[in-house]
Design a protein around this motif. Structure first.
Motif: not given
Length: 208
Positions: A80-90
């Motif tokens: 449930q750490a939704h900020w992890l989605a921001q790491l997918r692109r890099p």
């Protein structure tokens, strides 16, 4: 002096500054394999077959970053750490970056930019065929990874980026056909990709 306890809730809800720091750290970590090769080249520490080492290293890290990209969503859902989605692109872009380095090593040092020889190699050697196909399919994913392209493509963006699973499977097959004896590592990558794909299928059916 106030301190912030390292609770799971705090870890799940990082603020913008913390996420930015994580991204910077991620970039540095993702550049380490390239830095190792560059330093090794300048210090003559790439062994007796430097081109082979560079080729294997860039190919391996391409698979590693592809697996990490596929693992972001399951990890985000489970924690449930939704900020992890921001790491997918890099992470995905670094997979593309190392894939280009991997292919460039073959184009430059193995084929010396000879187009006719490259075409013959692609036709005659199946592992190169699937490897080239993987890079070709990965290219539009990298080019459409921006927020602007997400808005422009709408639902088609999700459909297009599901090709990452095809790319990962082709990468595993490329690795499997490349090695002639010990297939332990490509099999391990295959199991990881199959597990991540299986999780996605399971979750999709569960949510219906």
């Amino acid at each position: 002096m106030n301190t912030i306890s390292a609770t799971p809730t705090n870890w799940r809800r990082l603020d913008v500054t913390a996420v930015t720091k994580v991204k910077v750290l991620l970039w540095l970590l993702c550049l380490l394999p390239l830095a190792r090769l560059v330093i090794g080249a300048f210090t003559d520490q790439l062994g007796t077959h430097p081109i082979e080492l560079i080729t294997r290293s860039t190919g391996t890290w391409t698979l590693v970053f592809l697996c990490c990209t596929l693992a972001v969503t399951p990890l985000r859902v489970m924690t449930q750490a939704h900020w992890l989605a921001q790491l997918r692109r890099p992470i995905g872009l670094f997979a593309f970056f190392y894939a280009l380095l991997h292919m460039s090593t073959w184009v430059w040092f193995d084929q010396w930019f000879d187009l006719s020889d490259m075409i013959k190699d692609v036709i005659k050697r199946p592992f190169i065929t699937v490897g080239m196909l993987a890079v070709i399919l990965l290219t539009p994913l990298a080019l459409t990874s921006t927020k602007a392209m997400m808005k422009r493509l709408g639902r088609n963006w999700m459909r297009l980026h599901q090709l990452v699973y095809v790319v990962a499977c082709l990468g595993v097959l490329h690795y499997y056909w490349l090695v002639k004896r010990d297939v332990t590592q490509p099999v391990i990558y295959g199991v990881i990709v199959a597990g991540l794909l299986g999780w996605r299928i399971w979750r999709s059916r569960r949510n219906k």
